[in-house]
Design a protein around this motif. Structure first.
Motif, PDB file in Angstrom:
ATOM      1  N   CYS A  64     -76.150  23.466 -52.878  1.00  0.00           N
ATOM      2  CA  CYS A  64     -74.867  24.521 -53.336  1.00  0.00           C
ATOM      3  C   CYS A  64     -74.046  24.619 -52.267  1.00  0.00           C
ATOM      4  CB  CYS A  64     -75.709  25.835 -53.371  1.00  0.00           C
ATOM      5  SG  CYS A  64     -74.608  27.273 -53.640  1.00  0.00           S
ATOM      6  N   HIS A  65     -72.674  24.529 -52.481  1.00  0.00           N
ATOM      7  CA  HIS A  65     -71.828  24.254 -51.925  1.00  0.00           C
ATOM      8  C   HIS A  65     -70.425  25.026 -51.951  1.00  0.00           C
ATOM      9  CE1 HIS A  65     -73.632  20.503 -49.951  1.00  0.00           C
ATOM     10  NE2 HIS A  65     -73.776  20.172 -51.216  1.00  0.00           N
ATOM     11  N   VAL A  66     -69.695  25.803 -51.054  1.00  0.00           N
ATOM     12  CA  VAL A  66     -68.782  26.739 -51.252  1.00  0.00           C
ATOM     13  C   VAL A  66     -67.452  26.268 -50.406  1.00  0.00           C
ATOM     14  CG1 VAL A  66     -69.654  28.174 -49.523  1.00  0.00           C
ATOM     15  CG2 VAL A  66     -68.041  29.142 -51.339  1.00  0.00           C
ATOM     16  N   ALA A  67     -66.539  26.476 -51.098  1.00  0.00           N
ATOM     17  CA  ALA A  67     -65.427  26.043 -50.183  1.00  0.00           C
ATOM     18  C   ALA A  67     -64.158  26.888 -50.698  1.00  0.00           C
ATOM     19  CB  ALA A  67     -64.820  24.492 -50.562  1.00  0.00           C
ATOM     20  N   ARG A  68     -63.146  27.101 -49.423  1.00  0.00           N
ATOM     21  CA  ARG A  68     -62.151  27.833 -49.892  1.00  0.00           C
ATOM     22  C   ARG A  68     -60.965  26.986 -50.503  1.00  0.00           C
ATOM     23  NH1 ARG A  68     -57.712  30.916 -45.647  1.00  0.00           N
ATOM     24  NH2 ARG A  68     -56.921  32.267 -47.434  1.00  0.00           N
ATOM     25  N   HIS A  69     -60.675  27.316 -51.762  1.00  0.00           N
ATOM     26  CA  HIS A  69     -59.764  26.473 -52.496  1.00  0.00           C
ATOM     27  C   HIS A  69     -58.203  26.840 -52.333  1.00  0.00           C
ATOM     28  CE1 HIS A  69     -58.031  24.968 -56.623  1.00  0.00           C
ATOM     29  NE2 HIS A  69     -58.751  23.964 -56.323  1.00  0.00           N
ATOM     30  N   GLY A  70     -57.975  27.879 -51.477  1.00  0.00           N
ATOM     31  CA  GLY A  70     -56.641  28.287 -51.448  1.00  0.00           C
ATOM     32  C   GLY A  70     -56.525  29.692 -51.609  1.00  0.00           C
ATOM     33  N   GLY A  71     -55.750  30.491 -50.887  1.00  0.00           N
ATOM     34  CA  GLY A  71     -55.352  32.041 -50.834  1.00  0.00           C
ATOM     35  C   GLY A  71     -56.783  32.694 -50.855  1.00  0.00           C
ATOM     36  N   GLU A  72     -57.060  33.545 -51.769  1.00  0.00           N
ATOM     37  CA  GLU A  72     -58.194  34.139 -52.020  1.00  0.00           C
ATOM     38  C   GLU A  72     -59.097  33.798 -52.933  1.00  0.00           C
ATOM     39  OE1 GLU A  72     -54.696  36.115 -55.017  1.00  0.00           O
ATOM     40  OE2 GLU A  72     -55.051  35.125 -53.141  1.00  0.00           O
ATOM     41  N   GLU A  73     -58.986  32.602 -53.358  1.00  0.00           N
ATOM     42  CA  GLU A  73     -59.809  31.869 -54.278  1.00  0.00           C
ATOM     43  C   GLU A  73     -60.986  31.029 -53.346  1.00  0.00           C
ATOM     44  OE1 GLU A  73     -58.612  30.618 -58.777  1.00  0.00           O
ATOM     45  OE2 GLU A  73     -58.136  29.035 -57.366  1.00  0.00           O
ATOM     46  N   PHE A  74     -62.103  30.607 -54.094  1.00  0.00           N
ATOM     47  CA  PHE A  74     -63.041  29.871 -53.741  1.00  0.00           C
ATOM     48  C   PHE A  74     -63.655  29.038 -54.713  1.00  0.00           C
ATOM     49  CE2 PHE A  74     -62.988  33.553 -51.350  1.00  0.00           C
ATOM     50  CZ  PHE A  74     -63.161  33.248 -49.750  1.00  0.00           C
ATOM     51  N   VAL A  75     -64.350  28.070 -54.544  1.00  0.00           N
ATOM     52  CA  VAL A  75     -64.778  27.042 -55.417  1.00  0.00           C
ATOM     53  C   VAL A  75     -66.115  26.811 -54.922  1.00  0.00           C
ATOM     54  CG1 VAL A  75     -63.942  24.948 -54.422  1.00  0.00           C
ATOM     55  CG2 VAL A  75     -64.634  25.069 -56.706  1.00  0.00           C
ATOM     56  N   MET A  76     -67.100  26.595 -56.118  1.00  0.00           N
ATOM     57  CA  MET A  76     -68.442  26.338 -55.684  1.00  0.00           C
ATOM     58  C   MET A  76     -69.162  25.111 -56.416  1.00  0.00           C
ATOM     59  SD  MET A  76     -70.088  30.186 -55.076  1.00  0.00           S
ATOM     60  CE  MET A  76     -71.582  29.569 -54.138  1.00  0.00           C
ATOM     61  N   ASP A 102     -61.356  24.916 -43.587  1.00  0.00           N
ATOM     62  CA  ASP A 102     -60.363  25.878 -43.462  1.00  0.00           C
ATOM     63  C   ASP A 102     -60.286  26.517 -42.262  1.00  0.00           C
ATOM     64  OD1 ASP A 102     -58.767  28.080 -44.807  1.00  0.00           O
ATOM     65  OD2 ASP A 102     -60.630  29.198 -44.608  1.00  0.00           O
ATOM     66  N   HIS A 103     -59.034  27.073 -41.770  1.00  0.00           N
ATOM     67  CA  HIS A 103     -59.148  27.440 -40.226  1.00  0.00           C
ATOM     68  C   HIS A 103     -59.458  28.859 -40.311  1.00  0.00           C
ATOM     69  CE1 HIS A 103     -55.595  28.824 -42.000  1.00  0.00           C
ATOM     70  NE2 HIS A 103     -55.444  29.860 -41.052  1.00  0.00           N
ATOM     71  N   LEU A 104     -59.536  29.770 -41.335  1.00  0.00           N
ATOM     72  CA  LEU A 104     -59.863  31.103 -41.477  1.00  0.00           C
ATOM     73  C   LEU A 104     -61.237  31.511 -41.661  1.00  0.00           C
ATOM     74  CD1 LEU A 104     -58.525  34.145 -41.291  1.00  0.00           C
ATOM     75  CD2 LEU A 104     -58.496  33.947 -44.008  1.00  0.00           C
ATOM     76  N   THR A 105     -61.723  30.927 -42.453  1.00  0.00           N
ATOM     77  CA  THR A 105     -63.251  30.792 -42.928  1.00  0.00           C
ATOM     78  C   THR A 105     -64.319  29.952 -42.444  1.00  0.00           C
ATOM     79  OG1 THR A 105     -63.230  29.580 -45.056  1.00  0.00           O
ATOM     80  CG2 THR A 105     -62.390  31.943 -45.208  1.00  0.00           C
TER      81      THR A 105
END
Length: 335
Positions: A245-257, A175-178
């Motif tokens: 433990c992995h975290v990703a930006r799922h889109g918008g203001e939502e994250f998935v782990m 993700d380009h932002l985070t």
């Protein structure tokens, strides 16, 4: 051919209208002003991406929102870029291989001819054969220098393309932002860990996190502040990331782990620790110095192996997230 004033005016109006349409598409759908979203908006508004424009029209006609998560899912720009660079790299390597083959064939041909002249010189010691041998050696030297130059050029081009391909692949997965992995990369991680955890009988949990009242932050303080909030939560979640433990930006203001080796109770505990610590922070609008206050997020957790597939487990975590929202937000619920 010169363009008349009327034609120039019409073209200018068309350009202005396209710019207005692109801006309206991003603002009306509360989308970030980013390179990727500008590319998407241009494709939709100009008609360059007819397939996506049709999907957008159908979704709007159905009364459904055009969200960042939906766009990320339906636009495959990053993968297309990887494909284009990979194709160019393949062509460059083919060219390099052809140059190498030509060099080998040319060297073999000159060696064969030189051998003939050397044998003649040895037998006859004639000046004419020596001159022929010298001429052939000069020609071979010039040809070899040219082929050496071509091979070095091909090597440089291939290396440049390899570097571009590696960067494009990283960009397509992040993700380009985070700077976090994106949804596409996370799905690959989930499937890999799912297979390994099945084989090794490890626990495996997934979680969704969503920033509470995020639209209000954007509306009151602007998208720049909203981006800063997203980056802050991404950084907080990333602090508990490790090999399991992995975290990703799922889109918008939502994250998935993804939590490997942790059941849903343990995953909920770890996520709650991050949530409680983050809720103690107070944010300020850097542009206006106006206090934003506390920013919180909600979460939903699910045990992957309690469901028939990873997709079903993700749906369960998503349902748990919405239950957390309905219970007042700023909490994590295990499915």
């Amino acid at each position: 051919m010169k363009v008349g004033p009327a034609a120039a005016s019409a073209r200018e109006l068309a350009h202005r209208q396209l710019i207005e349409d692109i801006g309206a598409f991003l603002i009306d759908n509360d989308l970030e002003i980013s390179e990727a979203n500008l590319t998407i908006a241009f494709g939709v508004c100009s008609g360059n991406n007819l397939a996506l424009a049709k999907q957008v029209t159908e979704r709007q006609a159905s009364g459904l929102p055009i969200t960042q998560a939906w766009l990320d899912e339906h636009w495959q720009g990053g993968e297309d870029a990887v494909g284009r660079i990979a194709d160019r790299l393949d062509r460059s390597l083919e060219s390099f291989a052809a140059t190498t083959r030509n060099a080998s064939n040319t060297a073999a041909q000159y060696n064969s001819e030189m051998q003939v002249h050397v044998e003649r010189v040895g037998e006859a010691q004639e000046r004419e054969e020596i001159r022929n041998l010298t001429t052939l050696a000069i020609a071979m030297l010039e040809r070899t220098q040219h082929l050496e130059h071509e091979m070095k050029r091909s090597e440089r081009e291939a290396q440049t393309l390899r570097n571009s391909l590696a960067k494009a692949r990283r960009d397509a997965d992040h993700d380009h932002l985070t700077g976090l992995p994106n949804r596409r990369a996370f799905e690959g991680l989930l499937e890999r860990h799912y297979r390994e955890a099945q084989k090794e009988l490890d626990a495996l949990s997934v979680a969704f996190c969503d920033i509470d009242n995020f639209k209000l932050v954007n509306d009151l303080h602007g998208h720049d502040t909203g981006d800063r909030v997203i980056q802050a939560i991404a950084s907080a979640l990333a602090q508990i990331s490790d090999d399991n433990c992995h975290v990703a930006r799922h889109g918008g203001e939502e994250f998935v782990m993804l939590f490997r080796g942790a059941g849903k109770t343990e995953a909920k505990r770890r996520l709650d620790e991050v949530r409680e610590a983050f809720a103690q922070r107070n944010f300020i609008n850097r542009r206006t110095d106006e206090p934003i206050g506390r920013i919180t997020f909600s979460g939903g957790v699910a045990d992957v192996f309690a469901y028939p597939s990873t997709r079903d487990a993700l749906k369960a975590a998503d349902v748990a997230l919405y239950a957390a929202k309905e219970q007042g937000r700023n909490c994590v619920i295990a499915a």
